[in-house]
Scaffold this motif. Structure first.
Motif, PDB file in Angstrom:
ATOM      1  N   GLU A 176     -16.620 -43.660 -17.004  1.00  0.00           N
ATOM      2  CA  GLU A 176     -17.747 -42.728 -16.951  1.00  0.00           C
ATOM      3  C   GLU A 176     -17.579 -41.734 -15.793  1.00  0.00           C
ATOM      4  OE1 GLU A 176     -21.502 -44.771 -16.966  1.00  0.00           O
ATOM      5  OE2 GLU A 176     -20.859 -46.177 -18.517  1.00  0.00           O
ATOM      6  N   TYR A 177     -16.355 -41.228 -15.687  1.00  0.00           N
ATOM      7  CA  TYR A 177     -16.034 -40.324 -14.582  1.00  0.00           C
ATOM      8  C   TYR A 177     -16.772 -38.994 -14.734  1.00  0.00           C
ATOM      9  CZ  TYR A 177     -12.094 -43.565 -14.052  1.00  0.00           C
ATOM     10  OH  TYR A 177     -11.320 -44.682 -13.897  1.00  0.00           O
ATOM     11  N   GLN A 178     -17.031 -38.364 -13.589  1.00  0.00           N
ATOM     12  CA  GLN A 178     -17.627 -37.035 -13.565  1.00  0.00           C
ATOM     13  C   GLN A 178     -16.545 -36.025 -13.204  1.00  0.00           C
ATOM     14  OE1 GLN A 178     -21.337 -36.855 -11.194  1.00  0.00           O
ATOM     15  NE2 GLN A 178     -21.089 -39.070 -10.957  1.00  0.00           N
ATOM     16  N   LEU A 179     -16.472 -34.956 -13.966  1.00  0.00           N
ATOM     17  CA  LEU A 179     -15.493 -33.908 -13.684  1.00  0.00           C
ATOM     18  C   LEU A 179     -16.172 -32.777 -12.918  1.00  0.00           C
ATOM     19  CD1 LEU A 179     -13.597 -33.793 -17.083  1.00  0.00           C
ATOM     20  CD2 LEU A 179     -12.713 -34.608 -14.900  1.00  0.00           C
ATOM     21  N   ARG A 180     -15.525 -32.340 -11.851  1.00  0.00           N
ATOM     22  CA  ARG A 180     -16.053 -31.241 -11.048  1.00  0.00           C
ATOM     23  C   ARG A 180     -14.993 -30.144 -10.973  1.00  0.00           C
ATOM     24  NH1 ARG A 180     -18.341 -32.733  -5.257  1.00  0.00           N
ATOM     25  NH2 ARG A 180     -19.741 -33.881  -6.652  1.00  0.00           N
ATOM     26  N   GLU A 181     -15.352 -28.930 -11.369  1.00  0.00           N
ATOM     27  CA  GLU A 181     -14.428 -27.801 -11.340  1.00  0.00           C
ATOM     28  C   GLU A 181     -14.620 -27.002 -10.050  1.00  0.00           C
ATOM     29  OE1 GLU A 181     -13.694 -26.042 -15.559  1.00  0.00           O
ATOM     30  OE2 GLU A 181     -15.824 -26.561 -15.448  1.00  0.00           O
ATOM     31  N   LEU A 182     -13.508 -26.786  -9.334  1.00  0.00           N
ATOM     32  CA  LEU A 182     -13.537 -26.047  -8.077  1.00  0.00           C
ATOM     33  C   LEU A 182     -12.403 -25.028  -8.061  1.00  0.00           C
ATOM     34  CD1 LEU A 182     -14.036 -29.026  -5.572  1.00  0.00           C
ATOM     35  CD2 LEU A 182     -15.793 -27.408  -6.330  1.00  0.00           C
ATOM     36  N   ASP A 183     -12.547 -24.006  -7.231  1.00  0.00           N
ATOM     37  CA  ASP A 183     -11.471 -23.045  -7.055  1.00  0.00           C
ATOM     38  C   ASP A 183     -10.216 -23.775  -6.579  1.00  0.00           C
ATOM     39  OD1 ASP A 183     -10.776 -19.982  -6.649  1.00  0.00           O
ATOM     40  OD2 ASP A 183     -10.014 -21.060  -4.904  1.00  0.00           O
ATOM     41  N   ALA A 184      -9.073 -23.423  -7.159  1.00  0.00           N
ATOM     42  CA  ALA A 184      -7.829 -24.138  -6.851  1.00  0.00           C
ATOM     43  C   ALA A 184      -7.533 -24.177  -5.358  1.00  0.00           C
ATOM     44  CB  ALA A 184      -6.667 -23.500  -7.606  1.00  0.00           C
ATOM     45  N   ALA A 185      -7.837 -23.086  -4.665  1.00  0.00           N
ATOM     46  CA  ALA A 185      -7.542 -23.007  -3.229  1.00  0.00           C
ATOM     47  C   ALA A 185      -8.460 -23.892  -2.387  1.00  0.00           C
ATOM     48  CB  ALA A 185      -7.658 -21.560  -2.758  1.00  0.00           C
ATOM     49  N   GLN A 186      -9.579 -24.368  -2.975  1.00  0.00           N
ATOM     50  CA  GLN A 186     -10.556 -25.165  -2.221  1.00  0.00           C
ATOM     51  C   GLN A 186     -10.407 -26.668  -2.445  1.00  0.00           C
ATOM     52  OE1 GLN A 186     -12.470 -23.525  -0.044  1.00  0.00           O
ATOM     53  NE2 GLN A 186     -11.480 -21.665  -0.794  1.00  0.00           N
TER      54      GLN A 186
END
Length: 268
Positions: A176-186
């Motif tokens: 039940e993982y949560q996916l978080r999208e972030l800027d690649a550089a961060q």
């Protein structure tokens, strides 16, 4: 009279030397350098070596560093750059589709196998229920990260083209993982706030992370080889040809192998 003849001879010799240097392909100091955009870290390190070698071949290269993946293409499109070297082909193709850029690919450079890192857990099996998994927020690297997680059986994706998958295509996760999208550089900076982060190798190296100690690593034979791009119609420029030839030289390959020791690999 003798002094006048000596002056004429010295002038003639100087003129001949100038002509000889020009005919050998050396770039005049008054000519503009070839402006090449790169992201900071390995791309910049390699391009500095390319610039030094290209100068021996008569072409001056000015290396222009950027801190993200967006600006190098924008700068190439508006004429601020003559070429860039920072992206793989799937990313370029997506950028051209989204933003209407018209670029030509003139050569490949290096492949950065992407990897998963954690500052909280020592193995994938230690990921807790509900763990937060961070991935790049740009479409191509995000899809690449999701495929890597699927190959490790941490999640399952709907059967669509790999280049098009998004978190909305996740059908199942192991815990039940949560996916978080972030800027690649961060992503490297966010390691302390998530359970696992998929980080592009150029940013991982810049942050002092060891790609060989990641909990998960992409095969070096992935299709994500980086490329050199120029504006459409400019692939035939003599200075661009020298740039590519120099990048593909034994001296640059030796620098890559000696410096990065397999963390990234030459793709030509």
């Amino acid at each position: 009279m003798m002094k006048q003849m000596a002056s004429v001879m010295l002038f003639s010799v100087g003129l001949l030397l100038t002509v000889a240097l020009t005919s050998n392909g050396c770039t005049k100091e008054t000519e503009k350098p070839l402006r090449v955009g790169v992201t900071s870290g390995p791309h910049a390190q390699i391009m500095e070596v390319v610039a030094a070698e290209a100068l021996k071949r008569g072409v001056r290269v000015k290396v222009v560093e950027f801190s993200d993946y967006v600006q190098p293409n924008a700068a190439l499109a508006d004429g601020s750059l003559d070429a860039n070297s920072f992206q793989h082909l799937p990313y370029l193709e997506q950028q051209q589709k989204d933003r209407g850029y018209r670029f030509d690919v003139v050569g490949t450079t290096v492949t950065f196998p992407i990897a998963a890192y954690s500052s909280r857990h020592s193995s994938l099996d230690a990921l807790p229920k509900g763990a937060v998994l961070a991935i790049p927020n740009d479409p191509t690297n995000g899809a690449r990260a999701l495929k890597l997680l699927e190959d490790a059986e941490l999640l399952r994706l709907r059967k669509v083209q790999d280049a098009n998958v998004t978190p909305l295509d996740v059908e199942w996760t192991r815990g039940e993982y949560q996916l978080r999208e972030l800027d690649a550089a961060q992503l490297a900076r966010a390691l302390g706030d998530v359970d696992l982060a998929i980080i592009n190798t150029n940013y991982a190296l810049e942050a002092g992370l060891d790609p060989f100690k990641g909990l998960l690593r992409e095969s070096p034979r992935s299709p994500y080889a980086n490329i050199i791009a120029v504006r459409a119609g400019e692939a035939g420029r003599p200075d661009v040809k020298v740039l590519v030839e120099t990048y593909h030289s034994p001296e640059v390959r030796a620098f890559i192998e000696r410096t990065f020791k397999g963390a990234l690999v030459a793709s030509w």
